[in-house]
Motif scaffolding. Sequence first.
Motif, mmCIF file in Angstrom:
data_model
loop_
_atom_site.group_PDB
_atom_site.id
_atom_site.type_symbol
_atom_site.label_atom_id
_atom_site.label_comp_id
_atom_site.label_asym_id
_atom_site.label_seq_id
_atom_site.Cartn_x
_atom_site.Cartn_y
_atom_site.Cartn_z
ATOM 1 N N LEU A 195 17.846 -43.284 31.543
ATOM 2 C CA LEU A 195 18.984 -44.195 31.534
ATOM 3 C C LEU A 195 19.590 -44.316 32.929
ATOM 4 O O LEU A 195 19.826 -43.290 33.593
ATOM 5 N N PRO A 196 19.856 -45.542 33.385
ATOM 6 C CA PRO A 196 20.517 -45.689 34.687
ATOM 7 C C PRO A 196 21.986 -45.283 34.647
ATOM 8 O O PRO A 196 22.573 -44.917 35.660
ATOM 9 N N THR A 197 22.592 -45.340 33.452
ATOM 10 C CA THR A 197 23.984 -44.926 33.271
ATOM 11 C C THR A 197 24.220 -44.618 31.795
ATOM 12 O O THR A 197 23.512 -45.133 30.928
ATOM 13 N N THR A 198 25.223 -43.780 31.540
ATOM 14 C CA THR A 198 25.639 -43.528 30.147
ATOM 15 C C THR A 198 27.047 -44.039 29.906
ATOM 16 O O THR A 198 27.651 -43.767 28.875
ATOM 17 N N GLU A 199 27.561 -44.797 30.872
ATOM 18 C CA GLU A 199 28.935 -45.307 30.757
ATOM 19 C C GLU A 199 29.016 -46.517 29.842
ATOM 20 O O GLU A 199 30.095 -46.882 29.379
ATOM 21 N N ARG A 200 27.875 -47.150 29.586
ATOM 22 C CA ARG A 200 27.827 -48.328 28.719
ATOM 23 C C ARG A 200 26.412 -48.460 28.165
ATOM 24 O O ARG A 200 25.455 -47.934 28.755
ATOM 25 N N PRO A 201 26.223 -49.145 27.058
ATOM 26 C CA PRO A 201 24.875 -49.380 26.542
ATOM 27 C C PRO A 201 24.064 -50.230 27.519
ATOM 28 O O PRO A 201 24.589 -51.195 28.091
ATOM 29 N N VAL A 202 22.818 -49.882 27.716
ATOM 30 C CA VAL A 202 21.978 -50.579 28.689
ATOM 31 C C VAL A 202 20.775 -51.214 28.000
ATOM 32 O O VAL A 202 20.333 -50.757 26.934
ATOM 33 N N PRO A 203 20.228 -52.294 28.580
ATOM 34 C CA PRO A 203 18.970 -52.831 28.066
ATOM 35 C C PRO A 203 17.870 -51.796 28.231
ATOM 36 O O PRO A 203 17.928 -50.958 29.140
ATOM 37 N N LEU A 204 16.881 -51.842 27.364
ATOM 38 C CA LEU A 204 15.859 -50.789 27.332
ATOM 39 C C LEU A 204 14.458 -51.380 27.194
ATOM 40 O O LEU A 204 14.261 -52.380 26.489
ATOM 41 N N VAL A 205 13.508 -50.729 27.842
ATOM 42 C CA VAL A 205 12.098 -51.092 27.706
ATOM 43 C C VAL A 205 11.333 -49.901 27.143
ATOM 44 O O VAL A 205 11.392 -48.798 27.701
ATOM 45 N N MET A 206 10.645 -50.093 26.034
ATOM 46 C CA MET A 206 9.710 -49.094 25.534
ATOM 47 C C MET A 206 8.394 -49.292 26.294
ATOM 48 O O MET A 206 7.913 -50.426 26.428
ATOM 49 N N VAL A 207 7.817 -48.197 26.771
ATOM 50 C CA VAL A 207 6.594 -48.277 27.583
ATOM 51 C C VAL A 207 5.541 -47.321 27.034
ATOM 52 O O VAL A 207 5.832 -46.161 26.740
ATOM 53 N N SER A 208 4.327 -47.825 26.884
ATOM 54 C CA SER A 208 3.190 -46.986 26.494
ATOM 55 C C SER A 208 1.943 -47.469 27.208
ATOM 56 O O SER A 208 1.852 -48.637 27.623
ATOM 57 N N GLY A 209 0.967 -46.568 27.337
ATOM 58 C CA GLY A 209 -0.280 -46.905 28.000
ATOM 59 C C GLY A 209 -1.440 -46.986 27.029
ATOM 60 O O GLY A 209 -1.248 -47.140 25.820
#
Length: 423
Positions: A195-209
């Motif tokens: 997470l880039p920050t925990t001060e607010r909800p952030v957009p997220l990318v699930m990543v798999s190979g």
Amino acid sequence: MEPNDDINLTEKLFTRVKKVQETSQISNRSAPDTDEEPELERPFIDGSYSRNWYRLLRRPSWIWQGADPLELEEVLSRIAISKGERSHKQYLDTVKGYIPGNWNYEWSQLAGRYHQQGKQEAVQGKPDAALESLLKAVRYYSIASYPHLKNDELADQAQLLGTQAYREAGKLFSVPVKELQVPFHGKTIQGFLHLPTTERPVPLVMVSGGIDSLSIDFINLYQKYLEPAGIGMLALDMPGIGYAEQWPLVQDTSRLHQAVLNYLSEVPWVDHQRIAMVGFRLAGNVAARLAFIEPFKLRAVVCIGAGVNQVFMQPELFAKCPRMMRDSLANRLGADAADWDILRTKCQVFSLKVQGLLSTRTSVPILSIGHKQDFICPESDIRALANASRSGKAIVYDKEALLDVHQKGIMETISWLKQHLTI
């Protein structure tokens, strides 16, 4: 770097492993190919294949993920010149036992030195240097475990150490890495949440190979590209590998990721209305499936070199899979790669066209990236995926160098994610 005088954890673990089955024998009981004329090294979209090596040598990917090019070549040279007994004389990287020249041994030794150095730097109050060293350890432990076959004892030990180094490195990020535990059929699906920050909800990318990569392989993607864009990352293993090895690969390739996607609405740091997925290789199959079956929970999808149809349905394409690739696939299916016809038949269920998905259209924007010369994801499949989205886009590379293609694909991916998650 000077190794620590004490017996470190690497040695404690591996000294317990005496006689173990060599990696190339884990999932394939057949003899190696014995063509009279050795085939020259030929490129793949994410590495290269040589008849002298069991493993695909993914130099561009490994370097991009953080391996030092000189160290990489030094280790490969030590493996190549080893006089140790090999499971298959034809393959340089099949030296038996945890001894010099063995693939796992050589990479684990290098990883262990970086791991020890990182620990020392952390104690000395040098967090930046410690983070760099620990992430090098993660990278080399992952290569040591590659291709991460289930029931490969040496690979299991390298994965254990790689995960430990990853956790230690995770403590040094501006926002410490969190481990997500998602309930699923009486067990848990585990992923690393950045997470880039925990001060607010952030957009997220699930990543798999693909079927030969681990969830710990994507830290560079987060550090260099997602974090600066204010986007979080959840790294997940594919079924049959790493933390998800207890679940075999089945027709519903996306069932684990779908469970995680549904769970994310309960995670307070994540903006559950701005979630995307990036899937490399077979994980691209997962990402595409989710775009069709969960269109209201995904904002965007990126499929890179995805295996979605023709490689599973065209025998001549499936036959191009090198031994390591077919072994990895069989390993995730709980099968023997020597049973070629059975394996090919089993894999036909992974075709999204056979499943009826490619004949529909999803509202989720799909970016489909691939290379014209890639048999796993031919140009027709790249374009078919994009056309199956009402807002799809296809990018087909041709003739570019492998490392350039990799970098260009990543930049296109980040641009697509920013467009759909942050604007």
